[in-house]
Design an enzyme around this catalytic site. Sequence first.
Site, short mmCIF file in Angstrom:
data_model
loop_
_atom_site.label_atom_id
_atom_site.label_comp_id
_atom_site.label_asym_id
_atom_site.label_seq_id
_atom_site.Cartn_x
_atom_site.Cartn_y
_atom_site.Cartn_z
N GLY A 91 14.42 71.14 45.21
CA GLY A 91 15.35 71.39 44.12
C GLY A 91 15.28 72.77 43.51
O GLY A 91 15.50 72.92 42.31
N ASN A 136 17.40 75.21 43.98
CA ASN A 136 18.75 75.54 43.50
C ASN A 136 19.10 74.75 42.24
O ASN A 136 19.78 75.26 41.36
CB ASN A 136 19.79 75.28 44.60
CG ASN A 136 19.92 76.45 45.56
OD1 ASN A 136 20.09 77.58 45.15
ND2 ASN A 136 19.81 76.17 46.85
N ARG A 182 28.43 53.64 56.72
CA ARG A 182 28.56 54.91 55.98
C ARG A 182 29.59 54.77 54.87
O ARG A 182 29.45 55.34 53.79
CB ARG A 182 28.96 56.02 56.96
CG ARG A 182 27.80 56.54 57.80
CD ARG A 182 28.25 57.43 58.93
NE ARG A 182 29.23 58.42 58.56
CZ ARG A 182 28.96 59.54 57.89
NH1 ARG A 182 27.71 59.79 57.51
NH2 ARG A 182 29.91 60.40 57.62
N ASN A 188 29.29 73.31 47.86
CA ASN A 188 28.04 73.37 48.63
C ASN A 188 27.55 74.81 48.69
O ASN A 188 28.34 75.75 48.71
CB ASN A 188 28.29 72.86 50.05
CG ASN A 188 27.05 72.91 50.92
OD1 ASN A 188 26.01 72.37 50.56
ND2 ASN A 188 27.14 73.56 52.07
N HIS A 226 25.45 77.34 51.15
CA HIS A 226 24.97 77.47 52.52
C HIS A 226 24.28 78.83 52.68
O HIS A 226 24.81 79.85 52.24
CB HIS A 226 26.12 77.37 53.52
CG HIS A 226 25.67 77.43 54.95
ND1 HIS A 226 25.06 76.36 55.58
CD2 HIS A 226 25.70 78.44 55.85
CE1 HIS A 226 24.75 76.72 56.81
NE2 HIS A 226 25.12 77.98 57.00
#
Length: 207
Positions: A12, A14, A66, A108, A110
Amino acid sequence: MLNVAVLVSGGGTNLQAILDSIDNGTITNAKVSLVVSNKPGAYALERGAKKGIAGTVLVPKEFATREEFGEVLIQTLEEASINLVVLAGYLVILPENFVRHYYGRMINIHPSLIPSHCGAGYYGLKVHESVLARGNKVTGATVHFVDEGTDSGPIILQKAVEVQEEDTPETLQKRVMEQAEWKILPEAIHLIANDKIEIVNNLVKRK
């Protein structure tokens, strides 16, 4: 006030950058209301708990399908009145129903300059190993909206980081986090929280 959920699989760092940025005023009009992990022992949950933030663990393989996992994830976030989902090192392939539900409200981070070194199989140290194997002189990080592809959604922010000759995947990963990820992820949240950007023709535009 934007209610943010941070989805994370590991330590964690970020998440910590987001919390620090809220504390120091870099991010305004937003708060982290929920931390979700797919791993019960993720240190990110403890980081959240230290700030009094609710945490929950949802393990995908414990669900029959899922789609069922996606429905429970949606329900969990809806119950917390979440406006923005932040994927911060969340190593889970997201169910399509979840992605559709939060399109335009999920981002997100990346650790490369998309479209280089991204897509299926590119995560964690694998990204930085690929950068070094290719001989890139510059790498960086990208914040993007999430769509049904892998690292293919509209790009919000990018920041470049120089690759040094003596770099290992580990040293490069650390520099990309410190110089890029921990800066542009909070900035993206701040922009969204203050209604400064929009998606137009699959591109992110400033308002």
